[in-house]
Design an enzyme around this catalytic site. Structure first.
Site, PDB file in Angstrom:
ATOM      1  N   HIS A  67       2.916   6.513  -1.601  1.00 40.39           N
ATOM      2  CA  HIS A  67       2.211   6.682  -0.326  1.00 40.39           C
ATOM      3  C   HIS A  67       2.483   5.536   0.647  1.00 40.39           C
ATOM      4  O   HIS A  67       2.057   4.404   0.430  1.00 40.39           O
ATOM      5  CB  HIS A  67       0.703   6.821  -0.563  1.00 40.39           C
ATOM      6  CG  HIS A  67      -0.057   7.123   0.677  1.00 40.39           C
ATOM      7  ND1 HIS A  67       0.093   8.311   1.368  1.00 40.39           N
ATOM      8  CD2 HIS A  67      -0.956   6.406   1.385  1.00 40.39           C
ATOM      9  CE1 HIS A  67      -0.690   8.306   2.424  1.00 40.39           C
ATOM     10  NE2 HIS A  67      -1.330   7.154   2.462  1.00 40.39           N
ATOM     11  N   GLU A 147       3.151  15.361   8.478  1.00 39.55           N
ATOM     12  CA  GLU A 147       1.686  15.388   8.601  1.00 39.55           C
ATOM     13  C   GLU A 147       1.206  16.447   9.589  1.00 39.55           C
ATOM     14  O   GLU A 147       1.842  16.705  10.606  1.00 39.55           O
ATOM     15  CB  GLU A 147       1.196  14.015   9.076  1.00 39.55           C
ATOM     16  CG  GLU A 147      -0.318  13.897   9.155  1.00 39.55           C
ATOM     17  CD  GLU A 147      -0.761  12.494   9.529  1.00 39.55           C
ATOM     18  OE1 GLU A 147      -1.459  11.855   8.725  1.00 39.55           O
ATOM     19  OE2 GLU A 147      -0.410  12.029  10.634  1.00 39.55           O
ATOM     20  N   HIS A 185      -3.700  15.835   6.697  1.00 38.53           N
ATOM     21  CA  HIS A 185      -4.198  14.453   6.756  1.00 38.53           C
ATOM     22  C   HIS A 185      -5.460  14.214   5.939  1.00 38.53           C
ATOM     23  O   HIS A 185      -5.495  13.324   5.099  1.00 38.53           O
ATOM     24  CB  HIS A 185      -4.406  14.000   8.211  1.00 38.53           C
ATOM     25  CG  HIS A 185      -5.015  12.651   8.315  1.00 38.53           C
ATOM     26  ND1 HIS A 185      -6.340  12.446   8.613  1.00 38.53           N
ATOM     27  CD2 HIS A 185      -4.508  11.419   8.087  1.00 38.53           C
ATOM     28  CE1 HIS A 185      -6.609  11.145   8.599  1.00 38.53           C
ATOM     29  NE2 HIS A 185      -5.514  10.504   8.293  1.00 38.53           N
ATOM     30  N   HIS A 212      -5.290  12.576   2.314  1.00 37.24           N
ATOM     31  CA  HIS A 212      -6.217  11.453   2.100  1.00 37.24           C
ATOM     32  C   HIS A 212      -7.556  12.059   1.673  1.00 37.24           C
ATOM     33  O   HIS A 212      -8.013  13.026   2.300  1.00 37.24           O
ATOM     34  CB  HIS A 212      -6.402  10.658   3.382  1.00 37.24           C
ATOM     35  CG  HIS A 212      -5.152  10.000   3.891  1.00 37.24           C
ATOM     36  ND1 HIS A 212      -4.272  10.614   4.728  1.00 37.24           N
ATOM     37  CD2 HIS A 212      -4.642   8.774   3.651  1.00 37.24           C
ATOM     38  CE1 HIS A 212      -3.265   9.793   5.010  1.00 37.24           C
ATOM     39  NE2 HIS A 212      -3.460   8.662   4.363  1.00 37.24           N
ATOM     40  N   GLU A 215     -12.042   8.325   1.178  1.00 33.88           N
ATOM     41  CA  GLU A 215     -11.525   6.975   1.326  1.00 33.88           C
ATOM     42  C   GLU A 215     -12.600   5.982   1.747  1.00 33.88           C
ATOM     43  O   GLU A 215     -12.412   4.769   1.628  1.00 33.88           O
ATOM     44  CB  GLU A 215     -10.415   7.037   2.392  1.00 33.88           C
ATOM     45  CG  GLU A 215      -9.759   5.722   2.673  1.00 33.88           C
ATOM     46  CD  GLU A 215      -8.658   5.836   3.707  1.00 33.88           C
ATOM     47  OE1 GLU A 215      -8.472   6.923   4.286  1.00 33.88           O
ATOM     48  OE2 GLU A 215      -7.981   4.825   3.908  1.00 33.88           O
ATOM     49  N   ASP A 314       0.335   2.224   0.686  1.00 29.49           N
ATOM     50  CA  ASP A 314      -0.117   2.713   1.986  1.00 29.49           C
ATOM     51  C   ASP A 314       0.797   2.101   3.052  1.00 29.49           C
ATOM     52  O   ASP A 314       1.812   1.467   2.721  1.00 29.49           O
ATOM     53  CB  ASP A 314      -1.599   2.370   2.227  1.00 29.49           C
ATOM     54  CG  ASP A 314      -2.299   3.446   3.068  1.00 29.49           C
ATOM     55  OD1 ASP A 314      -1.605   4.215   3.751  1.00 29.49           O
ATOM     56  OD2 ASP A 314      -3.530   3.512   3.042  1.00 29.49           O
TER      57      ASP A 314
HETATM   58  O1  MCF Z   1      -3.986   5.726   4.468  1.00 28.29           O
HETATM   59  C1  MCF Z   1      -4.378   5.036   5.630  1.00 28.29           C
HETATM   60  C2  MCF Z   1      -5.829   5.213   5.850  1.00 28.29           C
HETATM   61  N1  MCF Z   1      -6.261   6.583   5.901  1.00 28.29           N
HETATM   62  C3  MCF Z   1      -5.824   7.491   6.806  1.00 28.29           C
HETATM   63  N2  MCF Z   1      -4.770   7.475   7.547  1.00 28.29           N
HETATM   64  C4  MCF Z   1      -3.786   6.573   7.640  1.00 28.29           C
HETATM   65  C5  MCF Z   1      -3.575   5.457   6.829  1.00 28.29           C
HETATM   66  N3  MCF Z   1      -2.555   4.768   7.302  1.00 28.29           N
HETATM   67  C6  MCF Z   1      -2.090   5.407   8.369  1.00 28.29           C
HETATM   68  N4  MCF Z   1      -2.826   6.518   8.580  1.00 28.29           N
HETATM   69  C7  MCF Z   1      -2.546   7.422   9.705  1.00 28.29           C
HETATM   70  C8  MCF Z   1      -2.699   8.874   9.400  1.00 28.29           C
HETATM   71  O2  MCF Z   1      -1.575   9.399   8.789  1.00 28.29           O
HETATM   72  O3  MCF Z   1      -3.472   7.153  10.723  1.00 28.29           O
HETATM   73  C9  MCF Z   1      -3.701   8.307  11.481  1.00 28.29           C
HETATM   74  C10 MCF Z   1      -3.000   9.449  10.769  1.00 28.29           C
HETATM   75  O4  MCF Z   1      -1.834   9.794  11.445  1.00 28.29           O
HETATM   76  C11 MCF Z   1      -5.177   8.414  11.499  1.00 28.29           C
HETATM   77  S1  MCF Z   1      -5.868   9.812  12.264  1.00 28.29           S
HETATM   78  C12 MCF Z   1      -5.655   9.471  13.977  1.00 28.29           C
HETATM   79 FE    FE Z   2      -2.401   6.728   4.091  1.00 25.16          FE
END
Ligand code: MCF
Ligand code: FE
Length: 412
Positions: A67, A147, A185, A212, A215, A314
């Site tokens: 990830h 995504e 997402h 996700h 979390e 991540d």
């Molecule tokens: O894994 C981490 C934290 N959780 C969720 N999203 C993200 C993470 N790192 C990047 N993201 C991205 C996700 O793919 O942030 C955006 C998405 O495109 C958040 S939603 C606007």
């Molecule tokens: Fe992520």
């Protein structure tokens, strides 16, 4: 044929075999023999290209980072940590601050850092499609999770067509080493029609899917009770009063797909049980989880339940490094309750064997018939009993000397 010999082979096989002064033999892209004696291997295959990697050298399967978000490699110092909603808000506010050139060079740096740490395969979430080419030409094995997300039913058709546009681009690069996949997402960020679309699309095209899941405390409260910190956030940003699904319904929608659920730090035992019974996967990202969700996965409970969790970095928007050894070290120091006799091997397994299973790769072990995906590096000194090797390897490895993918040496 090539023979690589080292002082320690950490095979990661079923019997957890560690071989001293052994060798790995590979021909083309496959491992054809594992030898218990490097000199014997040399005399048995006199025409093979033989390399001994030197004192205190280790060979093990290359690592798999299940990830990562490459497109989030910039704006690293401007993001807010310690609270998930504050982080999310800072991500949204910072998203237009990067030029194409800056992003492109940040992504190249990120890829180089992963390779130098010994990562040979990635599961990369692509939000905008800006990372596809960089990943396709990286030399790594890539599962590219295009995504999809969106809270507005009115905009759902536009969102689907943007997803399909990106998916078509990834399909052009598709090969055994580059597999298009889908990332829904999360349960909180997608309206029902987008969820349905993502699930049917994964089914129809036999795609890997990741999401996700659980979390943060905010996500827990919102999905369970339409309350907590997400309430004000969703009202203000999207005019929403209620979550789109309850967590059990979300898990049920994704069942039967071998889905990969990322984080699960706030998942309850029932949810973990559902995930396990479904043959789905749990990925945790200890550094990111500490920075955003303020809690680590309950790895002990997960393990006792028979869940073979996977560790990943991540993206750089919730980590200071994509060096996966840093991630493993952070896990060692984060899980202070877990035995140092058990945890180090579990962690190594989580970024090799377990990760390979989740992404459907024929690697993650030094075993005849597996792809010749391996790394070699050196420890600063000798290790006494074999049982101490996993911890010493995690404590002392920063970068590797060789990264071999499908039998070919890749330069970091
Ligand atoms: O894994 C981490 C934290 N959780 C969720 N999203 C993200 C993470 N790192 C990047 N993201 C991205 C996700 O793919 O942030 C955006 C998405 O495109 C958040 S939603 C606007
Ligand atoms: Fe992520």
């Amino acid at each position: 044929m090539r023979i690589l010999a080292a002082d320690y082979l950490l095979t990661m096989d079923e019997t957890r075999k560690i071989i001293r002064n052994g060798a790995v033999l590979f021909d083309g892209s496959a491992i054809v023999d594992i030898s218990f004696d490097k000199e014997l291997a040399r005399s048995k295959y006199p025409n093979a290209d033989f390399t001994y990697l030197g004192e205190n050298s280790v060979i093990m399967p290359s690592l798999i980072n299940t990830h990562v978000h490459l497109e989030f490699s910039k704006n690293r110092t401007t993001l807010h940590y310690g609270n998930f909603i504050e982080w999310l808000t800072s991500v949204i506010e910072n998203k237009d601050l990067t030029s194409e050139e800056e992003l492109s060079s940040a992504m190249q740096d990120a890829l180089a850092q992963m390779k130098k740490s010994g990562i040979g395969a990635v599961g990369a979430v692509s939000s905008f499609g800006k990372d596809i080419e960089a990943l396709a030409s990286s030399g790594l094995k890539v599962t590219l999770f295009n995504e999809i997300l969106g809270t507005s039913e009115e905009r759902a058709e536009d969102i689907k067509s943007d997803f399909l546009r990106r998916f078509e681009i990834t399909k052009r690069y598709a090969s055994d080493n580059f597999r298009p996949a889908i990332s829904l997402h999360s349960a909180y960020s997608s309206c029902r029609s987008i969820m349905e679309f993502a699930v049917s699309f994964a089914k129809e095209n036999s795609l890997k899917i990741c999401s996700h899941f659980m979390e943060s405390k905010a996500e827990r409260f919102w999905l369970d009770r339409n309350r907590g910190e997400f309430k004000a956030f969703f009202k203000a940003f999207f005019g929403l009063e209620r979550s789109f699904v309850r967590p059990e319904e979300f898990l049920a929608k994704l069942s039967g797909l071998g889905a990969i659920f990322i984080h699960c730090t706030h998942a309850n035992e029932q949810e973990l049980e559902t995930i396990r019974n479904d043959g789905a996967f749990v990925v945790h990202c200890p550094t990111s989880n500490r920075l955003l969700g303020m809690r680590l996965l309950d790895a002990e409970t997960a393990k006792n339940m028979g869940i073979e969790y996977i560790t990943a970095t991540d993206g750089l928007s919730s980590n200071y490094s994509l060096n996966i050894w840093n991630e493993l070290r952070n896990a060692i120091f984060g899980y202070t309750d877990l035995s140092l006799k058990v945890l180090p091997y579990d962690l190594l397994k989580s970024v090799t064997v377990n990760a390979a299973k989740a992404l459907g790769l024929n690697s993650g072990k030094l075993e005849v018939g597996k792809d010749a995906d391996l790394i070699a590096f050196r420890l600063p000194g000798a290790v006494g009993e074999d049982e101490h090797l996993p911890l010493q390897v995690i404590l002392h490895t920063q970068t590797i000397e060789k990264l071999i993918i499908n039998g070919v040496e890749i330069n970091g």
